[in-house]
Design a protein around this motif. Sequence first.
Motif, PDB file in Angstrom:
ATOM      1  N   ILE A  72      -0.018  -1.533  -2.198  1.00  0.00           N
ATOM      2  CA  ILE A  72       0.951  -2.564  -2.775  1.00  0.00           C
ATOM      3  C   ILE A  72       1.599  -1.459  -3.954  1.00  0.00           C
ATOM      4  O   ILE A  72       0.985  -0.631  -4.670  1.00  0.00           O
ATOM      5  N   GLU A 115       6.506  -4.646  -5.727  1.00  0.00           N
ATOM      6  CA  GLU A 115       5.568  -5.762  -5.411  1.00  0.00           C
ATOM      7  C   GLU A 115       5.011  -6.436  -6.849  1.00  0.00           C
ATOM      8  O   GLU A 115       4.867  -7.439  -7.161  1.00  0.00           O
ATOM      9  N   ARG A 116       4.345  -5.274  -7.522  1.00  0.00           N
ATOM     10  CA  ARG A 116       3.710  -5.867  -8.908  1.00  0.00           C
ATOM     11  C   ARG A 116       4.835  -6.293  -9.963  1.00  0.00           C
ATOM     12  O   ARG A 116       4.607  -7.089 -10.505  1.00  0.00           O
ATOM     13  N   ARG A 127       5.164  -9.786  -9.076  1.00  0.00           N
ATOM     14  CA  ARG A 127       4.038 -10.554  -9.562  1.00  0.00           C
ATOM     15  C   ARG A 127       4.286 -11.102 -10.974  1.00  0.00           C
ATOM     16  O   ARG A 127       3.906 -12.093 -11.563  1.00  0.00           O
ATOM     17  N   THR A 130      -6.211  -5.474 -11.763  1.00  0.00           N
ATOM     18  CA  THR A 130      -5.490  -4.647 -10.492  1.00  0.00           C
ATOM     19  C   THR A 130      -4.223  -5.250  -9.940  1.00  0.00           C
ATOM     20  O   THR A 130      -3.397  -4.837  -9.789  1.00  0.00           O
ATOM     21  N   TYR A 131      -4.256  -6.475  -9.707  1.00  0.00           N
ATOM     22  CA  TYR A 131      -3.183  -7.373  -8.993  1.00  0.00           C
ATOM     23  C   TYR A 131      -2.012  -7.191  -9.620  1.00  0.00           C
ATOM     24  O   TYR A 131      -1.138  -7.032  -9.216  1.00  0.00           O
ATOM     25  N   PHE A 132      -1.995  -7.386 -11.165  1.00  0.00           N
ATOM     26  CA  PHE A 132      -0.799  -7.424 -11.804  1.00  0.00           C
ATOM     27  C   PHE A 132      -0.587  -6.080 -12.235  1.00  0.00           C
ATOM     28  O   PHE A 132       0.979  -5.753 -12.375  1.00  0.00           O
ATOM     29  N   THR A 133      -1.275  -5.049 -12.675  1.00  0.00           N
ATOM     30  CA  THR A 133      -1.016  -3.968 -13.304  1.00  0.00           C
ATOM     31  C   THR A 133      -1.326  -2.640 -12.531  1.00  0.00           C
ATOM     32  O   THR A 133      -0.740  -1.726 -12.793  1.00  0.00           O
ATOM     33  N   GLY A 134      -2.049  -2.824 -11.442  1.00  0.00           N
ATOM     34  CA  GLY A 134      -2.601  -1.554 -10.631  1.00  0.00           C
ATOM     35  C   GLY A 134      -3.785  -0.768 -11.339  1.00  0.00           C
ATOM     36  O   GLY A 134      -4.482  -0.038 -10.697  1.00  0.00           O
ATOM     37  N   ILE A 184       2.919  -0.600 -13.378  1.00  0.00           N
ATOM     38  CA  ILE A 184       4.050  -1.350 -13.713  1.00  0.00           C
ATOM     39  C   ILE A 184       4.421  -0.774 -15.207  1.00  0.00           C
ATOM     40  O   ILE A 184       3.629   0.184 -15.921  1.00  0.00           O
ATOM     41  N   ARG A 223      -1.884 -15.668  -7.587  1.00  0.00           N
ATOM     42  CA  ARG A 223      -2.910 -15.076  -6.426  1.00  0.00           C
ATOM     43  C   ARG A 223      -3.170 -15.803  -5.198  1.00  0.00           C
ATOM     44  O   ARG A 223      -3.696 -15.173  -4.128  1.00  0.00           O
ATOM     45  N   GLU A 265       0.335  -8.227   1.159  1.00  0.00           N
ATOM     46  CA  GLU A 265      -0.740  -8.751   1.245  1.00  0.00           C
ATOM     47  C   GLU A 265      -1.483  -8.900   2.354  1.00  0.00           C
ATOM     48  O   GLU A 265      -2.401  -8.520   2.748  1.00  0.00           O
TER      49      GLU A 265
END
Length: 397
Positions: free
Chosen positions: A24, A28-29, A32, A57-61, A99, A164, A171
């Motif tokens: 990702i 992509e982030r 999100r 992690t999903y939003f920011t890495g 991000i 999510r 994904e």
Amino acid sequence: MPGLVSAASAAEELTNITGAAQPIGPEERGQRIARAQNLMQASRMGSVVIEPGSALTYFTGVEWWRSERLTCVVIPAEGEPCIVTPFFEEPSVRESLGIPASIRVWQEDEDPLKIVAGFLKERKLAARSIGVEETSRFFIVDGLQKALPSARIVSANPVVRGCRMIKTAPELALMQLATDVTLAAYRWTYPQIRAGMTPAEIGALMAAATRKLGGKVEFNLILLGEAAAYPHGSGKPQTVVPGEVVLMDCGCTVHGYQSDISRSFVFGEASAHQRKVWDQVARGQQIAFEAAQLGKPAGSVDDAVRRYYASEGYGPDYKLPGLSHRTGHGIGMDGHEPVNLVRGEKTLLAPGMCFSNEPGIYIPGSFGIRLEDCFHMTASGPKWFSTPPKSLDAPFE
């Protein structure tokens, strides 16, 4: 019997199948964050606070762990997010930041929730609802309430779940790769199973194969004989015995996205009863898949399976012999994510949602059968990540 070293050596023949996988990325982030902000505005939320875990992690890495020292992200309804972290951790946290975001640090003698509160006040968001991600620990909510006594603190589920639960094409591609790795590891391991092997020895084979194929081992649950009657197993010693069930529930991750596949078979000759139960579970899987229709409540999938099992003399409801757990769970970065295919779940099925499909039948004191394959919802209905097996005698075909 193969030990850990010999299992790894045996898997040397396998090659990495994930080399072309695309992790990702920033674009992509960024999408999100934009989606989260749209959902915040729709829910009249001013901000969302998320501590370490898959949601962060999903939003920011940022890949970090939870400790008594708070690291978190504050995503405002408008503008750039803010990472709050200890001063001495800032360089390490920044390494995985994916991000654009400001970083505010706190020293060991400071209260990090006051730093969060300061950011919200500066952005003029302190008077608006503050969403807190559902797995966050109590001290975060408590600290926010003390730092901002008049603030309204609410669940961030409409935002975090709202993002999510709906997987994007990148994904889904990673989840497909993770599935492909687990299936390939199964196919390599299956013919190597011998009488007398322990769950640990079989698990070592699966782990070695998974690593060589390019996956990160997430879990390998091996249940033998009567232990297969208990969904998460037994602590009693187990070995592979001719004529008894082998239940394998295994998964891995590829760039943070998971697979989850279960197979049940009999080592040697299967009895008529074992075959009958295997066929019933296979039919239960198909019924669940057919019931997973766009716009239907997630719970209706579980209802359809239980009606069928009751007609076959199991249950009723969660009683044993029968299906003692939900038909399936959400899956993505976590092996278990909201929402579940369980009675009473009213969330409507929509494109991008991903689920396990695992309506096992368990007979205490005897054996259990679980077949598990994951699927995702598309604009035209459900689509398998892995295709269920056709027969007890060909569990990986």
